[in-house]
Design an enzyme around this catalytic site. Sequence first.
Site, PDB file in Angstrom:
ATOM      1  CB  CYS A  41      10.588 -13.838   0.167  1.00  0.00           C
ATOM      2  SG  CYS A  41      11.279 -12.278  -0.350  1.00  0.00           S
ATOM      3  N   GLY A  73      -0.672   0.270  -5.014  1.00  0.00           N
ATOM      4  CA  GLY A  73      -2.006  -0.266  -4.753  1.00  0.00           C
ATOM      5  C   GLY A  73      -3.016   0.351  -5.690  1.00  0.00           C
ATOM      6  CB  CYS A 130      -0.852   0.064   1.260  1.00  0.00           C
ATOM      7  SG  CYS A 130      -2.086  -1.248   1.382  1.00  0.00           S
ATOM      8  CE1 TYR A 140       7.048  -5.934 -10.379  1.00  0.00           C
ATOM      9  CE2 TYR A 140       5.952  -6.179  -8.259  1.00  0.00           C
ATOM     10  CZ  TYR A 140       5.895  -6.076  -9.634  1.00  0.00           C
ATOM     11  OH  TYR A 140       4.678  -6.111 -10.266  1.00  0.00           O
ATOM     12  CB  CYS A 164      10.894  -4.887   2.360  1.00  0.00           C
ATOM     13  SG  CYS A 164      10.370  -5.873   0.952  1.00  0.00           S
ATOM     14  CG  ASN A 208       3.072   0.345   3.179  1.00  0.00           C
ATOM     15  OD1 ASN A 208       4.150   0.791   2.845  1.00  0.00           O
ATOM     16  ND2 ASN A 208       2.668  -0.837   2.760  1.00  0.00           N
ATOM     17  N   GLY A 209       1.626  -2.091   5.354  1.00  0.00           N
ATOM     18  CA  GLY A 209       2.293  -3.187   6.046  1.00  0.00           C
ATOM     19  C   GLY A 209       1.310  -4.286   6.376  1.00  0.00           C
ATOM     20  CB  CYS A 226      13.561  -8.229   5.520  1.00  0.00           C
ATOM     21  SG  CYS A 226      12.572  -9.744   5.400  1.00  0.00           S
TER      22      CYS A 226
END
Length: 550
Positions: free
Chosen positions: A527, A105, A79, A332, A326, A187-188, A524
């Site tokens: 993923c 978003g 978001c 991206y 992140c 956002n999160g 982080c």
Amino acid sequence: MAAATTTSPAAGRLPFSPHPNANPVRLSSRASLKTPSKPVSLHLRHLTVPSAAGAAAPYPDSFSSSIPDLLSDKPRDECGVVGIIGDPDASYLCSVALHALQHRGQEGAGIVSTHRPSSDSPVSLRSVTGLGLVSQVFQDKSKFDYLSGSAAIGHVRYSTAGSASSLANVQPFLAGYRFGQLAVAHNGNLVNYSSLRASLEDSGSIFNTSSDTEVILHLIANSNSRPLISRIVDACEALQGAYSLVFLTKNKLFAARDPYGFRPLVLGRLRRPSRAIVFASETCALDLIEADYEREVNPGEVIFVDGHDLSISSLCLMPPKPRKACIFEHIYFALPNSIVFGRAVYSSRYSFGSTLAKESPVANADVVIPVPDSGFYAALGYASHSGVPFQQGLIRSHYVGRTFIQPEQNIRDLAVRLKLAPVKGILEGKSVVVVDDSIVRGTTSSKIVRLIKDAGAREVHMRIASPPIVGSCYYGVDTPRSEELISNKMDVEGVRNAIGCDSLAFLSLESLRNLLGKEAPSYCDACFSGNYPVPPMENEADRLLAEEEE
Ligand code: SF4
């Protein structure tokens, strides 16, 4: 809670003055995690705006917003949030800033602003939200007359928690409670949302939405602390996971970021004479409204700005944790013209591509092409380092409307061809290096490979400017379940075989970390690595439960 720089905000009871067109839904919270001294009530507004005739008219709840992105095999943006205080055009500037954040978003957008009909009237908060793009929700410029005050917060939504198609879930949320009105945009993603909500509901709270953000309002309403900044800190201390937040009251703007700093949030100042203060998810929003970037909101920090003199105060939420920003923002999500976590996104993507070329060259390649638009800057880096010419072998159509494509799978297969057109003159008979930012399920990649081969390419070599995605995200990025991730199911050769290309290589995790240098531990990369900074226990429990029910 450690104080950094503080000034004492005026404690006090905010008068609640509902707008006649508002349609408040009363939410009662009889008790709380921290039991209040007396019962509290929270009114979350149904979001309405006068129609042309002046009557209250809710936005239609049937607006198609759950259409998948045409290149949907990507993690989905989280978001975007904006907050502005101290300018008479706050809501309009907020909408322009939201345009800049539209990539974060597209399901819904909204603005809450202050409003004072006359100098002797009390200030109240007003809200306009709707499903769809910012330009659709704010097409009617009279909405900015309705949102007329000098402070506003805004939000563009992609749902990571809560139903996507529900207007009730579109933020900012505007609530009335015992101390007045409060609006929030988030956002999160909260990893302990389910347990917090269950606890609040056990204590009598009634929820109006299925969004995790609503628990924040309930926690604030239930806190006994004074003034509001202390209630915000109380609430944040109960939250686990990722949150970059902006709050608005009738005379103050607050911004808060979780102690790990997963999601970005920056502070800037308008160049206009008003010198208004701005918070935004990315610096591209500051650029568009001609605001100067001043700094990031630090992980674990709560900042508040007083609307009377635009003085800024700051509290450190809780003992700092090692930052875990992140890395996918650089791979991206963020716009390439943004500075995110202190790094230029364009440079990051370019260097991911050039390192990929060094790591995984293609012998005798004729041309390097990007998958537009996400692979563009990495492809530039790849081409530059390899010396292979860069060409745009795939042309992206910008005119396929979201509503043109229906979400059924058979039509979705057509979506790639509608969105991407191969340029035969560039591809025919060539050995083509195709650069993309990531592979999630692999479904879109296989279609792109087929598209390029059908256009006559002799060889197709996929190069991916990030490591294989092996785990889901629990911090505000919508990724499929781990078992749906193609790199979780098979090795690189298996993925190559599945998508049908002649060779496949990913940027290695080691190279990604090397590129981040000494900052690497502050990012982080769960993923890719499976090293989750905040354990995703609750989500896993929910998932296992859902599987049992299936
Ligand atoms: Fe970003 Fe991946 Fe970490 Fe989620 S798990 S915050 S997408 S790096």
